[in-house]
Design a protein around this motif. Structure first.
Motif, PDB file in Angstrom:
ATOM      1  N   SER A  37      49.181  28.519   0.832  1.00  0.00           N
ATOM      2  CA  SER A  37      48.379  28.311   2.248  1.00  0.00           C
ATOM      3  C   SER A  37      49.313  27.191   2.770  1.00  0.00           C
ATOM      4  N   LEU A  38      48.980  27.247   4.075  1.00  0.00           N
ATOM      5  CA  LEU A  38      49.770  26.164   5.050  1.00  0.00           C
ATOM      6  C   LEU A  38      49.738  24.772   4.455  1.00  0.00           C
ATOM      7  N   PRO A  39      48.626  24.274   4.202  1.00  0.00           N
ATOM      8  CA  PRO A  39      48.557  22.887   3.707  1.00  0.00           C
ATOM      9  C   PRO A  39      49.523  22.679   2.464  1.00  0.00           C
ATOM     10  N   ASN A  40      49.274  23.651   1.500  1.00  0.00           N
ATOM     11  CA  ASN A  40      50.154  23.398   0.350  1.00  0.00           C
ATOM     12  C   ASN A  40      51.775  23.473   0.737  1.00  0.00           C
ATOM     13  N   ALA A  41      52.010  24.442   1.665  1.00  0.00           N
ATOM     14  CA  ALA A  41      53.426  24.639   2.072  1.00  0.00           C
ATOM     15  C   ALA A  41      53.818  23.125   2.702  1.00  0.00           C
ATOM     16  N   LEU A  42      53.127  22.742   3.704  1.00  0.00           N
ATOM     17  CA  LEU A  42      53.476  21.457   4.531  1.00  0.00           C
ATOM     18  C   LEU A  42      53.476  20.182   3.359  1.00  0.00           C
ATOM     19  N   PHE A  43      52.626  20.250   2.420  1.00  0.00           N
ATOM     20  CA  PHE A  43      52.837  19.231   1.410  1.00  0.00           C
ATOM     21  C   PHE A  43      54.173  19.388   0.619  1.00  0.00           C
ATOM     22  N   MET A  44      54.327  20.599   0.244  1.00  0.00           N
ATOM     23  CA  MET A  44      55.702  20.801  -0.393  1.00  0.00           C
ATOM     24  C   MET A  44      57.091  20.499   0.151  1.00  0.00           C
ATOM     25  N   ALA A 104      56.613  27.771   4.893  1.00  0.00           N
ATOM     26  CA  ALA A 104      55.832  27.257   5.995  1.00  0.00           C
ATOM     27  C   ALA A 104      55.875  27.837   7.313  1.00  0.00           C
ATOM     28  N   VAL A 105      56.945  28.085   7.559  1.00  0.00           N
ATOM     29  CA  VAL A 105      57.080  28.755   9.074  1.00  0.00           C
ATOM     30  C   VAL A 105      56.414  30.370   8.852  1.00  0.00           C
ATOM     31  N   SER A 106      56.810  30.969   7.874  1.00  0.00           N
ATOM     32  CA  SER A 106      56.230  32.354   7.594  1.00  0.00           C
ATOM     33  C   SER A 106      54.704  32.447   7.635  1.00  0.00           C
ATOM     34  N   LEU A 107      54.082  31.238   6.845  1.00  0.00           N
ATOM     35  CA  LEU A 107      52.661  31.212   6.684  1.00  0.00           C
ATOM     36  C   LEU A 107      52.051  30.843   8.161  1.00  0.00           C
ATOM     37  N   PHE A 108      52.923  30.014   8.722  1.00  0.00           N
ATOM     38  CA  PHE A 108      52.061  29.448  10.144  1.00  0.00           C
ATOM     39  C   PHE A 108      52.194  30.684  11.136  1.00  0.00           C
ATOM     40  N   PHE A 109      53.223  31.477  11.205  1.00  0.00           N
ATOM     41  CA  PHE A 109      52.994  32.751  11.785  1.00  0.00           C
ATOM     42  C   PHE A 109      52.071  33.574  11.274  1.00  0.00           C
ATOM     43  N   THR A 110      52.017  33.973  10.188  1.00  0.00           N
ATOM     44  CA  THR A 110      50.857  34.853   9.621  1.00  0.00           C
ATOM     45  C   THR A 110      49.562  34.277   9.977  1.00  0.00           C
ATOM     46  N   GLY A 111      49.270  33.053   9.930  1.00  0.00           N
ATOM     47  CA  GLY A 111      47.861  32.456  10.310  1.00  0.00           C
ATOM     48  C   GLY A 111      47.743  32.792  11.854  1.00  0.00           C
ATOM     49  N   LEU A 112      48.642  32.744  12.526  1.00  0.00           N
ATOM     50  CA  LEU A 112      48.494  32.871  14.027  1.00  0.00           C
ATOM     51  C   LEU A 112      48.207  34.299  14.104  1.00  0.00           C
ATOM     52  N   ALA A 113      48.828  35.086  13.477  1.00  0.00           N
ATOM     53  CA  ALA A 113      48.678  36.660  13.542  1.00  0.00           C
ATOM     54  C   ALA A 113      47.422  37.086  13.217  1.00  0.00           C
ATOM     55  N   GLY A 114      46.653  36.419  12.317  1.00  0.00           N
ATOM     56  CA  GLY A 114      45.478  36.905  11.883  1.00  0.00           C
ATOM     57  C   GLY A 114      44.384  36.097  12.339  1.00  0.00           C
ATOM     58  N   SER A 115      44.587  35.291  13.065  1.00  0.00           N
ATOM     59  CA  SER A 115      43.554  34.517  13.717  1.00  0.00           C
ATOM     60  C   SER A 115      42.548  35.307  14.504  1.00  0.00           C
ATOM     61  N   ASP A 116      41.243  34.988  14.562  1.00  0.00           N
ATOM     62  CA  ASP A 116      40.270  35.634  15.334  1.00  0.00           C
ATOM     63  C   ASP A 116      40.277  34.984  16.693  1.00  0.00           C
ATOM     64  N   GLU A 117      40.962  34.052  16.858  1.00  0.00           N
ATOM     65  CA  GLU A 117      40.592  33.390  18.157  1.00  0.00           C
ATOM     66  C   GLU A 117      41.305  34.205  19.244  1.00  0.00           C
ATOM     67  N   PRO A 118      40.844  34.314  20.568  1.00  0.00           N
ATOM     68  CA  PRO A 118      41.393  34.960  21.420  1.00  0.00           C
ATOM     69  C   PRO A 118      42.694  34.205  22.001  1.00  0.00           C
TER      70      PRO A 118
END
Length: 119
Positions: A37-44, A104-118
């Motif tokens: 997850s992004l928090p785990n990647a940012l911590f690491m 971290a960058v990959s997970l960030f952009f994956t999260g953006l691509a899969g977000s439900d927000e317009p």
């Protein structure tokens, strides 16, 4: 020979990112938790940076940096192991220690691509 080494490095790079997303899908389906997850990647990023510092300098203070990186590795392993299993915890912690900046960058952009927000 240089092109072969470059192709192998690129294959390892893409394989690591693919495997992180595959383990995330498996763990989310089975345990309801994404170890990459992004928090785990940012911590690491902290232990990752300490390890890179120790490798770059190799001088005074590198023992402390390696010790702190190991403590971060152990902490994430224990967190992920408690929520999934030991093998996933070991793989996630070690891969994030080595490649946290890229993942971290990959997970960030994956999260953006899969977000439900317009957008």
């Amino acid at each position: 020979m240089t092109w072969v080494a470059l192709a192998l490095a690129f294959a390892a790079f893409t394989g690591a990112i693919w495997s992180a997303h595959a383990v995330n899908r498996h763990a989310a389906a089975r345990y309801g938790y994404a170890p990459f997850s992004l928090p785990n990647a940012l911590f690491m990023l902290i232990p990752h940076g300490l390890l890179l510092y120790a490798l770059a300098t190799g001088g005074a203070g590198s023992e402390l940096a390696v010790t702190l990186a190991g403590a971060g590795l152990l902490a994430l392993f224990l967190i992920v192991r408690r929520r999934t299993n030991g093998w996933i915890g070991l793989y996630a912690a070690s891969l994030l220690l080595i490649g946290a900046s890229v993942l971290a960058v990959s997970l960030f952009f994956t999260g953006l691509a899969g977000s439900d927000e317009p957008t």
